[in-house]
Design a protein around this motif. Structure first.
Motif, PDB file in Angstrom:
ATOM      1  N   PHE A 109       0.729  -1.152   0.200  1.00 26.64           N
ATOM      2  CA  PHE A 109      -0.115  -0.200  -0.334  1.00 26.64           C
ATOM      3  C   PHE A 109       0.532   1.117  -0.099  1.00 26.64           C
ATOM      4  CE2 PHE A 109      -2.345   3.333   2.395  1.00 26.64           C
ATOM      5  CZ  PHE A 109      -3.123   3.628   1.598  1.00 26.64           C
ATOM      6  N   VAL A 110       1.503   0.816   1.128  1.00 24.14           N
ATOM      7  CA  VAL A 110       2.741   2.398   1.087  1.00 24.14           C
ATOM      8  C   VAL A 110       3.832   2.733  -0.566  1.00 24.14           C
ATOM      9  CG1 VAL A 110       4.508   2.953   1.881  1.00 24.14           C
ATOM     10  CG2 VAL A 110       3.013   2.434   3.467  1.00 24.14           C
ATOM     11  N   ALA A 111       4.077   1.255  -1.293  1.00 21.93           N
ATOM     12  CA  ALA A 111       4.800   1.725  -1.692  1.00 21.93           C
ATOM     13  C   ALA A 111       4.159   2.252  -3.136  1.00 21.93           C
ATOM     14  CB  ALA A 111       5.756  -0.086  -2.252  1.00 21.93           C
ATOM     15  N   ILE A 112       2.872   2.134  -3.795  1.00 27.25           N
ATOM     16  CA  ILE A 112       2.269   2.453  -5.218  1.00 27.25           C
ATOM     17  C   ILE A 112       1.689   3.972  -4.318  1.00 27.25           C
ATOM     18  CG2 ILE A 112      -0.286   1.617  -5.534  1.00 27.25           C
ATOM     19  CD1 ILE A 112      -0.087  -1.320  -4.992  1.00 27.25           C
ATOM     20  N   ASN A 113       1.322   3.970  -3.497  1.00 30.00           N
ATOM     21  CA  ASN A 113       0.557   5.524  -2.830  1.00 30.00           C
ATOM     22  C   ASN A 113       1.943   6.031  -3.133  1.00 30.00           C
ATOM     23  OD1 ASN A 113      -2.212   5.861  -2.361  1.00 30.00           O
ATOM     24  ND2 ASN A 113      -1.926   3.727  -1.998  1.00 30.00           N
ATOM     25  N   LEU A 114       3.585   5.772  -2.467  1.00 25.20           N
ATOM     26  CA  LEU A 114       4.423   6.826  -2.207  1.00 25.20           C
ATOM     27  C   LEU A 114       4.579   6.747  -3.712  1.00 25.20           C
ATOM     28  CD1 LEU A 114       6.427   8.426  -0.731  1.00 25.20           C
ATOM     29  CD2 LEU A 114       8.086   5.734  -0.787  1.00 25.20           C
ATOM     30  N   GLY A 115       4.591   6.178  -4.712  1.00 23.91           N
ATOM     31  CA  GLY A 115       5.063   6.171  -6.091  1.00 23.91           C
ATOM     32  C   GLY A 115       3.920   6.974  -6.671  1.00 23.91           C
ATOM     33  N   GLY A 116       2.917   6.960  -6.240  1.00 27.35           N
ATOM     34  CA  GLY A 116       1.705   7.579  -6.598  1.00 27.35           C
ATOM     35  C   GLY A 116       2.385   9.854  -6.233  1.00 27.35           C
ATOM     36  N   ILE A 117       2.168  10.062  -5.221  1.00 27.05           N
ATOM     37  CA  ILE A 117       2.377  11.158  -5.218  1.00 27.05           C
ATOM     38  C   ILE A 117       3.852  11.410  -5.231  1.00 27.05           C
ATOM     39  CG2 ILE A 117       3.890  10.691  -2.887  1.00 27.05           C
ATOM     40  CD1 ILE A 117       0.750  13.111  -2.877  1.00 27.05           C
ATOM     41  N   ILE A 118       4.901  10.780  -5.758  1.00 25.89           N
ATOM     42  CA  ILE A 118       5.858  11.476  -6.065  1.00 25.89           C
ATOM     43  C   ILE A 118       5.700  11.688  -7.817  1.00 25.89           C
ATOM     44  CG2 ILE A 118       8.429  10.348  -7.048  1.00 25.89           C
ATOM     45  CD1 ILE A 118       8.672   9.244  -4.035  1.00 25.89           C
ATOM     46  N   ALA A 119       5.324  10.586  -8.544  1.00 28.40           N
ATOM     47  CA  ALA A 119       4.531  11.529 -10.116  1.00 28.40           C
ATOM     48  C   ALA A 119       3.726  12.413  -9.878  1.00 28.40           C
ATOM     49  CB  ALA A 119       3.777  10.091 -10.126  1.00 28.40           C
ATOM     50  N   PHE A 120       2.694  13.018  -9.166  1.00 26.80           N
ATOM     51  CA  PHE A 120       2.315  13.909  -9.111  1.00 26.80           C
ATOM     52  C   PHE A 120       3.584  14.953  -9.050  1.00 26.80           C
ATOM     53  CE2 PHE A 120      -1.144  12.385  -7.122  1.00 26.80           C
ATOM     54  CZ  PHE A 120      -2.244  12.509  -8.227  1.00 26.80           C
ATOM     55  N   SER A 121       4.587  14.847  -8.449  1.00 27.20           N
ATOM     56  CA  SER A 121       5.680  16.364  -8.837  1.00 27.20           C
ATOM     57  C   SER A 121       6.731  16.370 -10.229  1.00 27.20           C
ATOM     58  CB  SER A 121       6.746  15.786  -8.091  1.00 27.20           C
ATOM     59  OG  SER A 121       7.385  14.538  -8.069  1.00 27.20           O
ATOM     60  N   GLU A 122       5.585  15.202 -11.225  1.00 27.37           N
ATOM     61  CA  GLU A 122       5.995  15.073 -12.206  1.00 27.37           C
ATOM     62  C   GLU A 122       7.714  14.723 -12.771  1.00 27.37           C
ATOM     63  OE1 GLU A 122       6.582  19.537 -13.551  1.00 27.37           O
ATOM     64  OE2 GLU A 122       4.162  19.737 -13.655  1.00 27.37           O
ATOM     65  N   LYS A 123       7.517  14.058 -12.169  1.00 25.41           N
ATOM     66  CA  LYS A 123       8.964  12.901 -12.134  1.00 25.41           C
ATOM     67  C   LYS A 123       8.735  11.236 -11.897  1.00 25.41           C
ATOM     68  CE  LYS A 123      12.012  14.634  -8.679  1.00 25.41           C
ATOM     69  NZ  LYS A 123      13.098  14.708  -7.007  1.00 25.41           N
ATOM     70  N   LYS A 124       9.214  10.622 -13.141  1.00 27.91           N
ATOM     71  CA  LYS A 124       8.916   9.150 -13.888  1.00 27.91           C
ATOM     72  C   LYS A 124       9.325   8.369 -12.653  1.00 27.91           C
ATOM     73  CE  LYS A 124       8.676   8.568 -17.985  1.00 27.91           C
ATOM     74  NZ  LYS A 124       8.960   7.490 -18.948  1.00 27.91           N
ATOM     75  N   VAL A 125       7.925   7.787 -12.603  1.00 29.93           N
ATOM     76  CA  VAL A 125       8.253   6.619 -11.021  1.00 29.93           C
ATOM     77  C   VAL A 125       7.190   5.376 -12.063  1.00 29.93           C
ATOM     78  CG1 VAL A 125       7.467   6.133  -8.963  1.00 29.93           C
ATOM     79  CG2 VAL A 125       7.359   8.767 -10.006  1.00 29.93           C
ATOM     80  N   ILE A 126       8.725   4.221 -11.725  1.00 31.23           N
ATOM     81  CA  ILE A 126       7.892   3.120 -11.729  1.00 31.23           C
ATOM     82  C   ILE A 126       7.792   2.318 -10.423  1.00 31.23           C
ATOM     83  CG2 ILE A 126      10.550   2.326 -12.245  1.00 31.23           C
ATOM     84  CD1 ILE A 126       9.961   0.164 -14.457  1.00 31.23           C
ATOM     85  N   ILE A 127       6.962   1.040 -10.588  1.00 33.10           N
ATOM     86  CA  ILE A 127       6.959   0.089  -9.038  1.00 33.10           C
ATOM     87  C   ILE A 127       6.934  -0.760  -9.268  1.00 33.10           C
ATOM     88  CG2 ILE A 127       5.626  -0.600  -7.191  1.00 33.10           C
ATOM     89  CD1 ILE A 127       3.937   1.987  -8.161  1.00 33.10           C
ATOM     90  N   LEU A 128       8.428  -1.467  -9.169  1.00 33.65           N
ATOM     91  CA  LEU A 128       8.558  -2.619  -9.415  1.00 33.65           C
ATOM     92  C   LEU A 128       8.430  -4.061  -7.907  1.00 33.65           C
ATOM     93  CD1 LEU A 128      12.224  -2.575 -10.637  1.00 33.65           C
ATOM     94  CD2 LEU A 128       9.865  -2.197 -11.737  1.00 33.65           C
ATOM     95  N   ASP A 129       7.428  -5.014  -8.397  1.00 34.03           N
ATOM     96  CA  ASP A 129       6.979  -5.862  -7.213  1.00 34.03           C
ATOM     97  C   ASP A 129       8.078  -6.867  -7.393  1.00 34.03           C
ATOM     98  OD1 ASP A 129       5.807  -7.657  -6.100  1.00 34.03           O
ATOM     99  OD2 ASP A 129       3.646  -7.415  -6.654  1.00 34.03           O
ATOM    100  N   LEU A 130       9.146  -6.899  -6.354  1.00 33.22           N
ATOM    101  CA  LEU A 130      10.318  -8.718  -5.994  1.00 33.22           C
ATOM    102  C   LEU A 130       8.919  -8.859  -5.308  1.00 33.22           C
ATOM    103  CD1 LEU A 130      13.527  -6.583  -6.786  1.00 33.22           C
ATOM    104  CD2 LEU A 130      12.198  -7.829  -7.707  1.00 33.22           C
ATOM    105  N   ASP A 131       8.149  -8.993  -4.468  1.00 33.06           N
ATOM    106  CA  ASP A 131       7.445  -9.309  -3.808  1.00 33.06           C
ATOM    107  C   ASP A 131       6.812 -10.504  -4.795  1.00 33.06           C
ATOM    108  OD1 ASP A 131       6.751 -10.985  -1.189  1.00 33.06           O
ATOM    109  OD2 ASP A 131       4.841  -9.282  -0.663  1.00 33.06           O
ATOM    110  N   MET A 132       8.609 -12.040  -5.025  1.00 33.57           N
ATOM    111  CA  MET A 132       7.110 -12.771  -5.830  1.00 33.57           C
ATOM    112  C   MET A 132       6.650 -13.660  -5.666  1.00 33.57           C
ATOM    113  SD  MET A 132       9.855 -12.860  -9.128  1.00 33.57           S
ATOM    114  CE  MET A 132      11.619 -12.546  -8.646  1.00 33.57           C
ATOM    115  N   ARG A 133       6.709 -14.218  -3.840  1.00 34.54           N
ATOM    116  CA  ARG A 133       5.924 -15.299  -3.770  1.00 34.54           C
ATOM    117  C   ARG A 133       4.856 -14.711  -2.983  1.00 34.54           C
ATOM    118  NH1 ARG A 133      11.265 -15.722  -1.068  1.00 34.54           N
ATOM    119  NH2 ARG A 133      11.878 -18.080  -0.954  1.00 34.54           N
ATOM    120  N   LYS A 134       4.373 -14.260  -3.228  1.00 38.82           N
ATOM    121  CA  LYS A 134       3.041 -13.329  -2.582  1.00 38.82           C
ATOM    122  C   LYS A 134       2.885 -11.945  -3.298  1.00 38.82           C
ATOM    123  CE  LYS A 134      -1.170 -14.447  -0.864  1.00 38.82           C
ATOM    124  NZ  LYS A 134      -1.756 -15.774  -1.120  1.00 38.82           N
ATOM    125  N   PRO A 135       2.427 -11.712  -4.001  1.00 40.38           N
ATOM    126  CA  PRO A 135       2.403 -10.603  -4.697  1.00 40.38           C
ATOM    127  C   PRO A 135       0.958 -10.039  -4.587  1.00 40.38           C
ATOM    128  CG  PRO A 135       2.448 -12.519  -6.283  1.00 40.38           C
ATOM    129  CD  PRO A 135       2.558 -12.974  -5.377  1.00 40.38           C
TER     130      PRO A 135
END
Length: 807
Positions: free
Chosen positions: A596-622
């Protein structure tokens, strides 16, 4: 700053935490108090009331003769002895006889039966043929002018019997007495009555349990008689009956005692008078000689003959009396029947020596004979009379034995005197000193004469004291029917049980507070970590949202969005280098809000006109694909094994500058894929296109997959969830910095401001448990519904919301 040692118990008082726990458990406290109220209510409602009634009796007497003449008081009061008499079953039995309470009447209730003492609409007359007939209560109701009777606790069926007529039922002769008016009222009314016929022996035992007798004031000679029972008027009647009977009995006992003393004095006077007559007869020959002016020693032969003839007459009388007493003693000592004993006593009724004891024994035997026609031999009254009869028989045997010994001694004295006379006559010598004999007889006559005079004086004194006796006994405070029961005490029960419920609720709250071992606030993080910065706090989200959803774009001015903006600003103080930055988001276990924090932190940074990408490395329980509502067919797992290209794996969100790569199909070797060279190449390639790379890593408290990545990033972020994460989890944060040498490690407190566990607010959660149990040796599983919202929210009543939720 030294980090504080973690304790099992919460040993510091935190007001905010205490308020939080109380708010959460306020419903439990209310329920505990309500339970106490219910217990008190049921005890008060369904416990048979107990009533108390008491009376104070004064024992005293006035005797003007005693005061004027200073005579011996033969009516002295012994409070301890009177107390024992009052407590005796005999006294209680006499008191109960006057009340006729061997039949108890009750109105049958659903839970409690109400006793109808002296107010029952009908009465019962009975005669017993079998003792077992009274073992069970009778249930009685009235239909069509007849009574329907059945025995409780016995499957004997019911009987329809006519009223006001004698009828026989299983060894019980019964008659129901009821007026026509009452019969009409009870006909088909549905009222049921219980009738308990109590056996005489059980009656005394039952009522003696509630009786209490104590000395109220020893100086004032007052005794308090009290009784506790199920009916107020019955309690008062029992006490008043016992008090009145005791006063009457006390007076009669004292008079009987005085009569016994006078009787004893008369008996002694009679015995001494006989001795005086005997000595007077023996002295008469000496007096005759003195009258004729003859010397005793000159005519001793005639004198001895005369004395011997008188002693011989006395000896004959004594022998006859001795034989009679020996026969009487032999008769009563052979354990004859009571009928034979009565005949023996009747034959010896004129015997002046045993008349008093024999008359008492005859009276007891007569009383037992009259009782035998009404009650059985096993009854209490018969056993008590038998006991008294045995005591009187023992007394009579003792008296008779003493009389026999006394007669034998007197007979021996006469035989000795006769032998002396015989020797004196035969030898014709003055070896019998008549002067000494005369003086001895005269001395014995004088002693008995003095004793006789004293007895006559005492008799006159006793009769005067008896004549001047006036009883001053009185009931100072008669018993009254107290309509207020002493038990159950309703107010006390409510206070005790409601107070107990409150105490139990508070004890559980204290226990929860002491055992509270989760992180509550940023101060807990500061206490148990050493100089690890806190980026910020994320409040609980109070609306229902899907799992790990991007929410900062829904309401950019919300408190949640402002919290993420604050975190974004604070990150600049940790690292302010130019170029692309990497952020890793991890936690100790699942459910702490990492994705939850990873997605919304990425979203709030994207609002500041920076390109953001989120990687899901929790491959056991994505879960990233769930948050963005996309498929997870390709992603990091297929990218790292070369099955998919980077362009194929990158997906776009509805925000212009926010992209993401899901975890992809679950691989068998996620740890090896994360530390592979291909992972480094992917990161380097992404840095060329994106300003910020946010990596959602597996929980470090469960698996170690994330350690190689965390050690190389610019912003390693550790998520701690308020009221969910254990305080012991903070050791992992310190360990990452001290042992793993993770630089720039910082903490975000998630879910601050309340949680379902202690916050008293709604339950906001991700809805999915974190279970690393796919056959790779991991057995950790944390159930769902831990987080900021609930997937299936329940409607709350506004009233409860106003009570338990602070605005």
């Amino acid at each position: 700053m030294e980090k504080e040692k973690l304790s099992i118990l919460n040993d510091e008082f935190d007001l905010s935490l205490a308020i939080l726990i109380i708010r959460k458990n306020l419903l439990f406290i209310v329920l505990s108090i309500f339970l106490g109220f219910c217990i008190a209510f049921f005890i008060n409602r369904y416990t048979t009331p107990q009533y108390y009634s008491s009376s104070i009796v004064k024992i005293s007497e006035k005797n003007d003769v005693n005061q004027m003449m200073n005579f011996e008081n033969i009516y002295e009061t012994n409070l301890v002895a009177e107390l024992s008499r009052l407590k005796s079953k005999k006294m209680l039995s006499e008191a109960l006889k006057t009340l006729n309470i061997d039949v108890n009447y009750y109105t049958k209730g659903k839970f409690l039966n109400t006793e109808n003492y002296q107010s029952n609409p009908f009465s019962i007359s009975y005669q017993l043929k079998k003792r077992k007939a009274v073992n069970y209560p009778l249930m009685i109701n009235f239909k069509n002018g007849s009574a329907v009777i059945s025995k409780m606790d016995v499957d004997s069926g019911s009987f329809i019997i006519p009223v006001n007529k004698w009828i026989s039922i299983n060894g019980l002769e019964l008659k129901i007495n009821i007026s026509n008016r009452n019969l009409n009222d009870l006909n088909d009314s549905g009222k049921r009555f219980l009738v308990k016929i109590v056996d005489k022996s059980q009656l005394i035992n039952n009522y003696s349990k509630g009786l209490s007798v104590n000395i109220e004031n020893s100086r004032a000679n007052t005794i308090k008689i009290s009784y506790t029972g199920n009916h107020p008027k019955k309690c008062a009647d029992i006490v008043n009956s016992l008090s009145s009977l005791f006063l009457i009995s006390n007076i009669s006992k004292k008079k009987e005692s005085a009569n016994q003393m006078i009787k004893f004095t008369n008996d002694q006077i009679l015995k001494i008078n006989q001795k005086l007559e005997y000595y007077q007869k023996l002295l008469q020959p000496y007096k005759d000689l003195q009258k004729d002016n003859q010397e005793i020693k000159t005519d001793y032969g005639k004198l001895a003959l005369d004395l011997a003839s008188k002693d011989q007459i006395e000896k004959t009388k004594l022998e006859t009396t001795l034989i009679d007493f020996k026969n009487f003693y032999s008769s009563i000592s052979n354990k004859i029947s009571h009928e034979e004993l009565y005949s023996v006593l009747l034959l010896n009724s004129k015997n002046q020596y045993i008349s008093t004891t024999a008359s008492r024994l005859r009276k007891l035997l007569s009383d037992k004979r009259s009782l035998s026609f009404r009650i059985t031999e096993e009854s209490y009254q018969v056993k008590e009379i038998d006991f008294q009869i045995n005591l009187e028989i023992e007394d009579l045997l003792e008296v008779t034995k003493n009389i026999i010994l006394d007669l034998q001694d007197n007979l021996q004295l006469i035989n000795d005197r006769l032998e002396s006379y015989r020797i004196a006559q035969k030898s014709q010598e003055v070896n019998f000193d008549h002067n000494t004999d005369y003086l001895h007889l005269e001395r014995m006559y004088d002693i008995n004469s003095e004793y006789y005079s004293r007895l006559l004086t005492k008799k006159a004194e006793y009769e005067m004291v008896k004549a001047g006796f006036v009883s001053d006994n009185e009931i100072i405070e008669p018993a009254k029917a107290n309509l207020v029961p002493i038990s159950p005490q309703k107010k006390s029960n409510y206070l005790i049980f409601i107070g107990s419920g409150l105490v139990i609720g508070l004890l559980i709250i204290v226990l929860k507070y002491l055992l509270h071992n989760t992180v509550s606030s940023t101060s807990d993080v500061s206490k148990h970590t050493n100089n690890i910065p806190i980026l910020g706090m994320i409040p609980s989200y109070k609306d229902v949202i899907p799992v790990s959803q991007l929410i900062v774009d829904k309401n950019p001015k919300s408190l949640m969005s402002e919290a993420f903006r604050s975190i974004r600003s604070n990150m600049q103080f940790i690292s302010n280098k130019e170029g692309s930055k990497i952020i890793t988001v991890t936690s100790t276990i699942s459910g702490e809000g990492k994705t939850f924090v990873a997605i919304n932190l990425g979203g709030i940074i994207a609002f500041s006109e920076k390109k953001v990408i989120i990687l899901d490395l929790d491959m056991r329980k994505p879960k990233t694909h769930i948050g963005f509502n996309v498929q997870n067919t390709i992603g990091m797992s297929t990218l790292l094994i070369g099955k998919s290209s980077l362009e194929e794996c990158i997906q776009k969100s509805h925000l212009e500058n926010l992209h993401f790569i899901t975890a992809g199909p679950i691989p068998p070797n996620p740890a090896e894929l994360i530390i592979s060279n291909r992972m480094t190449d992917v990161i380097d390639e992404l840095k060329k296109s994106y300003d910020i790379i946010v990596i959602d890593t597996p929980p470090v408290g469960i698996v170690t997959d994330a350690f190689p990545i965390i050690s190389k990033v610019d912003y390693p972020v550790y998520i701690v969830r308020a009221h969910f994460s254990k305080k012991v989890f903070l050791k992992n944060i310190q360990m990452l910095r001290d042992k793993k040498k993770i630089k720039n490690l910082s903490v975000i407190l998630n879910g601050a401001g309340g949680d379902i566990k202690y916050g008293g607010l709604k339950k906001y959660g991700y809805g999915y448990g974190y279970g690393y149990g796919y056959g790779y040796g991991y057995g950790y599983g944390y159930g769902g519904n831990h987080g900021y919202y609930e997937e299936n929210p329940k409607k709350e009543k506004k009233t409860l919301k106003k009570i338990f939720v602070k605005k």
